[in-house]
Design a protein around this motif. Structure first.
Motif, short mmCIF file in Angstrom:
data_model
loop_
_atom_site.label_atom_id
_atom_site.label_comp_id
_atom_site.label_asym_id
_atom_site.label_seq_id
_atom_site.Cartn_x
_atom_site.Cartn_y
_atom_site.Cartn_z
N ALA A 107 -41.23 97.27 18.98
CA ALA A 107 -40.50 96.02 18.72
C ALA A 107 -39.63 96.15 17.48
N ASP A 108 -40.10 96.86 16.46
CA ASP A 108 -39.30 97.07 15.25
C ASP A 108 -38.07 97.92 15.54
N LEU A 109 -38.22 98.90 16.43
CA LEU A 109 -37.08 99.73 16.81
C LEU A 109 -36.00 98.92 17.52
N ASP A 110 -36.45 97.87 18.22
CA ASP A 110 -35.50 96.98 18.90
C ASP A 110 -35.01 95.86 18.00
N LEU A 127 -56.77 90.64 16.44
CA LEU A 127 -55.48 91.12 15.95
C LEU A 127 -55.52 92.61 15.64
N GLN A 128 -56.60 93.06 15.06
CA GLN A 128 -56.71 94.48 14.68
C GLN A 128 -56.92 95.39 15.88
N SER A 129 -57.22 94.81 17.03
CA SER A 129 -57.39 95.63 18.24
C SER A 129 -56.08 95.84 18.98
N ILE A 130 -55.00 95.16 18.56
CA ILE A 130 -53.69 95.32 19.21
C ILE A 130 -53.12 96.69 18.83
N PRO A 131 -52.69 97.49 19.79
CA PRO A 131 -52.12 98.81 19.47
C PRO A 131 -50.88 98.70 18.57
N LYS A 132 -50.83 99.52 17.55
CA LYS A 132 -49.73 99.47 16.58
C LYS A 132 -48.41 99.92 17.19
N ASP A 133 -48.45 100.78 18.22
CA ASP A 133 -47.20 101.29 18.78
C ASP A 133 -46.38 100.19 19.44
N ILE A 134 -47.04 99.09 19.85
CA ILE A 134 -46.30 97.98 20.43
C ILE A 134 -45.38 97.35 19.38
N TYR A 135 -45.92 97.15 18.18
CA TYR A 135 -45.10 96.59 17.10
C TYR A 135 -44.03 97.58 16.65
N GLU A 136 -44.35 98.88 16.68
CA GLU A 136 -43.36 99.88 16.30
C GLU A 136 -42.19 99.88 17.27
N PHE A 150 -44.85 85.49 18.89
CA PHE A 150 -44.99 84.70 20.12
C PHE A 150 -44.94 85.54 21.39
N LYS A 151 -44.28 86.69 21.34
CA LYS A 151 -44.14 87.51 22.54
C LYS A 151 -45.14 88.66 22.63
N ILE A 152 -45.69 89.05 21.47
CA ILE A 152 -46.65 90.16 21.47
C ILE A 152 -48.03 89.71 21.01
N THR A 153 -48.09 89.13 19.80
CA THR A 153 -49.38 88.81 19.20
C THR A 153 -50.16 87.79 20.02
N LEU A 154 -49.56 86.64 20.28
CA LEU A 154 -50.27 85.60 21.01
C LEU A 154 -50.70 86.03 22.42
N PRO A 155 -49.81 86.64 23.21
CA PRO A 155 -50.29 87.10 24.53
C PRO A 155 -51.41 88.13 24.46
N MET A 156 -51.37 89.02 23.45
CA MET A 156 -52.38 90.06 23.37
C MET A 156 -53.76 89.53 22.96
N ILE A 157 -53.78 88.44 22.19
CA ILE A 157 -55.08 87.88 21.77
C ILE A 157 -55.42 86.62 22.56
N SER A 158 -54.65 86.34 23.61
CA SER A 158 -54.90 85.13 24.40
C SER A 158 -56.30 85.08 25.03
N ALA A 213 -36.61 93.40 16.74
CA ALA A 213 -37.13 92.08 17.13
C ALA A 213 -37.64 91.36 15.89
N PRO A 214 -37.25 90.09 15.67
CA PRO A 214 -37.74 89.34 14.50
C PRO A 214 -39.25 89.18 14.54
N LYS A 215 -39.85 89.03 13.36
CA LYS A 215 -41.30 88.89 13.25
C LYS A 215 -41.81 87.67 14.01
N ILE A 216 -41.07 86.59 13.94
CA ILE A 216 -41.52 85.38 14.63
C ILE A 216 -41.52 85.58 16.14
N ARG A 217 -40.53 86.35 16.62
CA ARG A 217 -40.48 86.65 18.06
C ARG A 217 -41.63 87.58 18.45
N GLN A 218 -41.94 88.54 17.58
CA GLN A 218 -43.07 89.43 17.84
C GLN A 218 -44.38 88.64 17.92
#
Length: 289
Positions: free
Chosen positions: A187-190, A176-185, A199-207, A192-197
């Motif tokens: 998503a926040d600008l768009d 989780l800590q290796s995921i680039p922070k700019d991806i979440y930033e 399933f769409k960002i966190t899980l694929p990135m650590i898959s 995007a709800p946390k739950i969507r982030q």
């Protein structure tokens, strides 16, 4: 020039030698023993072909141990994966409390499994155990835990999850800590709800890490032995008699090394098939950066 070409092979030589001596050779030797009637009483090895396998697949105890192993593996892997993922997300906040929590949940992993089993034997004692005392305080009926065939497997699973979940939590946390922070930033600008982030960002990135852990946890669960040996010895009524303990019992108690080797080969094939199925079904869904 020749020295440069030989240098890589020289570096990997010790690893290859180690694999040949301690992995490949034992596998072939296990297959050879499974085709004999070797036992600890008679040192001679008489070739009996597939008789051990035929006997194995006609014994109810083998299918019972295989069912117990699959049950243990399924619930242990699912429980550890879900709990470790939730804890890793929780600890990803990097507060002082989270640092203490990480140390606390990792501590059981470094304790010897035999010591852990002995402690849980006391906790799950139906008469003087702490768990039944807590149930009584909150008005719940006491449980027989390891003394009942209905709850013994559940008790073994609880102990295994408690010991292992911290180790896998820290691995997922590192992912989780290796995921680039700019991806979440972004998503926040768009908005995007946390739950969507999640399933769409966190899980694929650590898959990739989750896929690796799934395979490792499955293999480790199929090899469970110490917990069962110390806490239940396969009982009561064979309710916790897993496949590795079944192999141990036939090899060193009944002294049927050939028969036990046949069961070991079946275990090897099962683990190999499950790994292949994982790669066939899940490898394409893993997101590699």
């Amino acid at each position: 020039m020749k020295k440069k070409k030989a240098y890589p092979y020289l570096l990997i030589g010790p690893a290859i030698l180690f694999m040949l001596v301690f992995v490949i050779y034992p596998m072939f030797y296990l297959g050879y023993i499974s085709l004999t009637n070797w036992n600890l009483i008679n040192p001679t090895k008489k070739f009996v072909g597939f008789n051990n396998y035929i006997t194995l697949f006609h014994r109810e105890e083998f299918y019972k141990s295989l069912f117990n192993t699959c049950t243990y593996t399924f619930f242990t892997v699912i429980s550890i994966m879900v709990i470790a993922l939730l804890l890793a997300v929780w600890f990803n906040r990097n507060t002082k409390f989270d640092t203490f929590g990480q140390m606390a949940i990792f501590t059981p992993h470094i304790i010897a499994l035999v010591s852990v089993a002995m402690v849980w034997l006391w906790l799950m004692d139906p008469d003087a155990g702490l768990l039944n005392y807590i149930l009584k305080v909150f008005g719940f009926p006491p449980s027989k835990w390891l003394q009942s065939s209905k709850t013994s497997m559940m008790s073994i699973i609880i102990v295994s999850v408690w010991k292992s979940v911290g180790y896998y939590t820290l691995i997922i946390l590192a992912a989780l800590q290796s995921i680039p922070k700019d991806i979440y930033e972004a998503a926040d600008l768009d908005n995007a709800p946390k739950i969507r982030q999640f399933f769409k960002i966190t899980l694929p990135m650590i898959s990739p890490q989750l896929f690796f852990l799934l395979i490792v946890m499955t293999i480790d669960s199929f090899k469970v032995f110490e917990t069962v040996r110390v806490m239940t010895s396969g009982g009561p009524n064979f309710s916790t008699n897993v496949l590795v303990y079944y192999i141990y019992d036939n090899a060193f108690i009944n002294m049927k090394l050939g028969y036990a080797a046949a069961a070991g080969m079946v275990l090897l094939v099962i683990i190999g098939l499950i790994t292949i199925v994982y790669f066939k079904l899940l490898a394409k869904k893993v997101h590699y950066q």
